[in-house]
Design a protein around this motif. Structure first.
Motif, PDB file in Angstrom:
ATOM      1  N   UNK A 286       0.847  -1.190   0.000  1.00  0.00           N
ATOM      2  CA  UNK A 286       0.000   0.000   0.000  1.00  0.00           C
ATOM      3  C   UNK A 286       0.879   1.236   0.000  1.00  0.00           C
ATOM      4  N   UNK A 287       0.791   2.022  -1.103  1.00  0.00           N
ATOM      5  CA  UNK A 287       1.679   3.181  -1.244  1.00  0.00           C
ATOM      6  C   UNK A 287       0.929   4.488  -1.013  1.00  0.00           C
ATOM      7  N   UNK A 288       0.114   4.524   0.049  1.00  0.00           N
ATOM      8  CA  UNK A 288      -0.490   5.791   0.480  1.00  0.00           C
ATOM      9  C   UNK A 288       0.560   6.580   1.253  1.00  0.00           C
ATOM     10  N   UNK A 289       0.133   7.610   1.961  1.00  0.00           N
ATOM     11  CA  UNK A 289       1.099   8.448   2.680  1.00  0.00           C
ATOM     12  C   UNK A 289       1.815   7.629   3.767  1.00  0.00           C
ATOM     13  N   UNK A 290       1.069   6.778   4.476  1.00  0.00           N
ATOM     14  CA  UNK A 290       1.688   5.994   5.557  1.00  0.00           C
ATOM     15  C   UNK A 290       2.680   4.980   4.984  1.00  0.00           C
ATOM     16  N   UNK A 291       2.258   4.244   3.933  1.00  0.00           N
ATOM     17  CA  UNK A 291       3.133   3.227   3.348  1.00  0.00           C
ATOM     18  C   UNK A 291       4.422   3.828   2.795  1.00  0.00           C
TER      19      UNK A 291
ATOM     20  N   UNK B 289       9.256  -9.421   6.955  1.00  0.00           N
ATOM     21  CA  UNK B 289       8.127  -8.684   7.541  1.00  0.00           C
ATOM     22  C   UNK B 289       7.304  -8.048   6.424  1.00  0.00           C
ATOM     23  N   UNK B 290       5.984  -8.190   6.506  1.00  0.00           N
ATOM     24  CA  UNK B 290       5.080  -7.495   5.579  1.00  0.00           C
ATOM     25  C   UNK B 290       4.266  -6.505   6.405  1.00  0.00           C
ATOM     26  N   UNK B 291       4.266  -5.235   5.975  1.00  0.00           N
ATOM     27  CA  UNK B 291       3.457  -4.244   6.687  1.00  0.00           C
ATOM     28  C   UNK B 291       2.308  -3.833   5.776  1.00  0.00           C
ATOM     29  N   UNK B 292       1.102  -4.041   6.265  1.00  0.00           N
ATOM     30  CA  UNK B 292      -0.094  -3.766   5.476  1.00  0.00           C
ATOM     31  C   UNK B 292      -0.534  -2.323   5.730  1.00  0.00           C
ATOM     32  N   UNK B 293      -0.417  -1.489   4.680  1.00  0.00           N
ATOM     33  CA  UNK B 293      -0.799  -0.064   4.783  1.00  0.00           C
ATOM     34  C   UNK B 293      -1.827   0.231   3.683  1.00  0.00           C
ATOM     35  N   UNK B 294      -2.825  -0.626   3.571  1.00  0.00           N
ATOM     36  CA  UNK B 294      -3.750  -0.567   2.428  1.00  0.00           C
ATOM     37  C   UNK B 294      -4.991   0.276   2.690  1.00  0.00           C
ATOM     38  N   UNK B 295      -5.038   0.990   3.816  1.00  0.00           N
ATOM     39  CA  UNK B 295      -6.206   1.814   4.099  1.00  0.00           C
ATOM     40  C   UNK B 295      -7.330   0.984   4.725  1.00  0.00           C
ATOM     41  N   UNK B 296      -8.461   1.691   4.965  1.00  0.00           N
ATOM     42  CA  UNK B 296      -9.581   1.105   5.718  1.00  0.00           C
ATOM     43  C   UNK B 296     -10.101  -0.202   5.134  1.00  0.00           C
ATOM     44  N   UNK B 297     -10.163  -0.258   3.812  1.00  0.00           N
ATOM     45  CA  UNK B 297     -10.797  -1.414   3.156  1.00  0.00           C
ATOM     46  C   UNK B 297      -9.759  -2.460   2.759  1.00  0.00           C
TER      47      UNK B 297
ATOM     48  N   UNK C 122       2.391  -6.862  10.072  1.00  0.00           N
ATOM     49  CA  UNK C 122       1.868  -5.820  10.965  1.00  0.00           C
ATOM     50  C   UNK C 122       0.971  -4.892  10.168  1.00  0.00           C
ATOM     51  N   UNK C 123      -0.022  -4.335  10.815  1.00  0.00           N
ATOM     52  CA  UNK C 123      -0.889  -3.336  10.183  1.00  0.00           C
ATOM     53  C   UNK C 123      -0.424  -1.945  10.594  1.00  0.00           C
ATOM     54  N   UNK C 124      -0.616  -0.956   9.698  1.00  0.00           N
ATOM     55  CA  UNK C 124      -0.308   0.437  10.064  1.00  0.00           C
ATOM     56  C   UNK C 124      -1.256   1.384   9.330  1.00  0.00           C
ATOM     57  N   UNK C 125      -1.454   2.573   9.892  1.00  0.00           N
ATOM     58  CA  UNK C 125      -2.299   3.583   9.264  1.00  0.00           C
ATOM     59  C   UNK C 125      -3.763   3.162   9.284  1.00  0.00           C
ATOM     60  N   UNK C 126      -4.517   3.637   8.282  1.00  0.00           N
ATOM     61  CA  UNK C 126      -5.957   3.370   8.251  1.00  0.00           C
ATOM     62  C   UNK C 126      -6.270   1.879   8.162  1.00  0.00           C
ATOM     63  N   UNK C 127      -5.332   1.048   7.751  1.00  0.00           N
ATOM     64  CA  UNK C 127      -5.580  -0.399   7.732  1.00  0.00           C
ATOM     65  C   UNK C 127      -5.748  -0.916   9.158  1.00  0.00           C
TER      66      UNK C 127
ATOM     67  N   UNK D 282      -6.962  14.077  12.819  1.00  0.00           N
ATOM     68  CA  UNK D 282      -5.912  13.286  13.476  1.00  0.00           C
ATOM     69  C   UNK D 282      -5.585  11.961  12.774  1.00  0.00           C
ATOM     70  N   UNK D 283      -6.429  11.489  11.837  1.00  0.00           N
ATOM     71  CA  UNK D 283      -6.255  10.145  11.268  1.00  0.00           C
ATOM     72  C   UNK D 283      -4.857   9.896  10.715  1.00  0.00           C
ATOM     73  N   UNK D 284      -4.367  10.797   9.905  1.00  0.00           N
ATOM     74  CA  UNK D 284      -3.043  10.589   9.302  1.00  0.00           C
ATOM     75  C   UNK D 284      -1.934  10.841  10.323  1.00  0.00           C
ATOM     76  N   UNK D 285      -2.151  11.817  11.208  1.00  0.00           N
ATOM     77  CA  UNK D 285      -1.140  12.046  12.257  1.00  0.00           C
ATOM     78  C   UNK D 285      -0.913  10.760  13.044  1.00  0.00           C
ATOM     79  N   UNK D 286      -1.998  10.072  13.356  1.00  0.00           N
ATOM     80  CA  UNK D 286      -1.886   8.824  14.111  1.00  0.00           C
ATOM     81  C   UNK D 286      -1.227   7.744  13.249  1.00  0.00           C
ATOM     82  N   UNK D 287      -1.573   7.707  11.956  1.00  0.00           N
ATOM     83  CA  UNK D 287      -0.969   6.724  11.045  1.00  0.00           C
ATOM     84  C   UNK D 287       0.525   6.955  10.869  1.00  0.00           C
TER      85      UNK D 287
END
Ligand SMILES: Cc1cc2nc3c(=O)[nH]c(=O)nc-3n(C[C@H](O)[C@H](O)[C@H](O)COP(=O)(O)OP(=O)(O)OC[C@H]3O[C@@H](n4cnc5c(N)ncnc54)[C@H](O)[C@@H]3O)c2cc1C
Length: 387
Positions: free
Chosen positions: A20-25, A147-155, A279-284, A294-299
């Protein structure tokens, strides 16, 4: 995008696969590559669909993090009005019965309370930084990695395939976002109104002297759908009326877009797949109402914490070791839980139409406004600074 799961026994060419190549990924990939890990970033940058009209309020912790990986968009010295970053010198919040709360950066002894960042500029800057970082390879399929980090957003589909439960409480609201030009300059002030169960924010754009704002208006989903279909001037007039003409006549500068809203959180953030840890991160891992921005700040804080835990691991510990990943999960649980609880509580408080609750919440806003220590504490939380 449909990511193919890695096969067991495949040799690992990568230490970490960021899916997931959003801002968090992208931010996480940059942090890990800086630590000399071999990183695969799965999923391309944003396609040619309509540009995101949103602007994010990012706190000082996010700003420092993005600066550290050279992904903080810079102001154009020759054209301040085209600046993708606007420092917020003050915030004003109005309740629905005379309640008012004001914060100023001066009172906090800070350069700015938060920074409003143009989303397409941030995405472009991140994508450029990834392109310059030799330790990151962009891929379309998930490779084997420790390690795989899933940063694919809410869905996130991968989260679902892994069987990681995601608790979702949808709100009956959508957030309508758009850019508007104002007759009067915004003066670097972020403004927010709570009324009739709705929350409307006008965030300053185009630098401190600008006169454009980014709208985020949380309204019942049917109302949001109507505005997306109606003449843009109808929405501009509604915003002008709700903001009590504070910025004079308003004109739409972009089409309106809308996002469904929810409070959600994964029950577990870590597991194992065929080739290593996950591991999951961000909106995922979590999503919340945008009323506190705050959503992205937390991500981004997830990305920073995971990078820190991996950096500080014992030399003999594998990157996908669940004991190691549990340190990350534990460290993030409290902040994410608290932030979700605060945004949900505020939304619920202002959704009540009982007149006693209305009186109490407006009294609360005015009391906060008069109480120096509580106000300073609230401001520091919003700014992403430790209490
Ligand atoms: C209206 C609105 C206003 C907001 N304002 C703010 C604000 O002011 N401040 C703030 O901090 N937050 C704000 N937020 C929250 C913020 O938008 C999110 O928290 C943030 O976008 C999450 O980033 P992410 O990278 O985790 O997920 P996303 O942005 O959802 O990115 C996920 C990426 O993964 C990709 N992907 C999905 N599935 C796969 C797959 N299977 N394989 C590969 N790639 C995949 C997607 O295409 C996407 O590129 C706001 C949200 C809304 C709705």
């Amino acid at each position: 995008m449909n990511a193919t799961p890695p096969r067991a026994g495949t040799p690992r060419r990568f230490d970490v696969a960021v899916q997931g190549a959003g801002v968090v990924g992208q931010t996480l990939a940059l942090l890990l590559a800086r630590d000399r890990l071999r990183v695969a970033l799965v999923g391309g940058p944003r396609g040619t669909d309509a540009p995101d009209v949103r602007a994010y309020a990012l706190n000082s912790a996010s700003r420092e993090l993005l600066r550290s990986v050279r992904a903080w968009p810079e102001a154009d010295a020759n054209d301040q009005h085209a600046s993708p970053i606007t420092p917020v010198s003050a915030m004003q919040v109005w309740g629905d019965d005379g309640g008012e709360l004001k914060f100023s950066a001066n009172d906090q002894g800070s350069e700015a309370l938060t920074w409003i960042v143009d989303v397409p500029a941030l995405e472009q800057r991140l994508s450029d930084a990834v392109g310059f970082q030799g330790g990151i390879e962009r891929l379309t399929e998930t490779p084997a990695a420790a390690l795989t980090v899933v940063c694919e957003g809410k869905r996130s589909q991968t989260r679902e395939q892994l069987g990681l439960a995601f608790d979702v409480r949808p709100y009956a609201h959508k957030a309508v976002a758009a850019r508007l030009r104002c007759e009067r300059p915004h003066g670097g002030v972020a403004r927010q109104w709570f009324a009739q169960g709705e929350v409307m924010a006008l965030l300053p754009l185009g630098g401190a002297e600008g006169n454009s704002v980014a709208l985020v208006w949380s309204v019942p989903a049917e109302q949001a759908n109507l505005w997306l279909q109606s003449d843009p001037s109808v929405l501009a007039q509604a915003v002008q009326a709700r903001s009590a003409n504070t910025l004079g006549t308003l004109h739409m500068e972009s089409p309106a877009q809308a996002w469904p809203l929810e409070l959600s959180r994964a029950q577990r953030w870590i597991t194992r797949n065929a080739t290593g840890g996950v591991a999951l991160a961000g909106d995922a891992a979590h999503a919340m109402h945008p009323l506190a921005g705050q959503g992205l700040n937390v991500g981004l804080a997830d990305a920073a914490e995971l990078a820190r835990v991996l950096h500080e691991r014992e030399y003999w510990r594998d990157l996908g070791d669940l004991k190691l990943l549990r340190r990350y999960e534990r460290a993030r649980a409290a902040e994410v839980g608290a932030m979700g609880w605060i945004t949900d509580g505020l939304f619920g408080l202002f959704a009540h139409d009982d007149s006693r609750v209305q009186a109490l919440r407006n009294w609360g806003l005015n009391s906060f406004n008069r109480s120096g220590p509580v106000k300073r504490w609230l401001a520091r939380q919003a700014m992403g600074q430790a209490a």
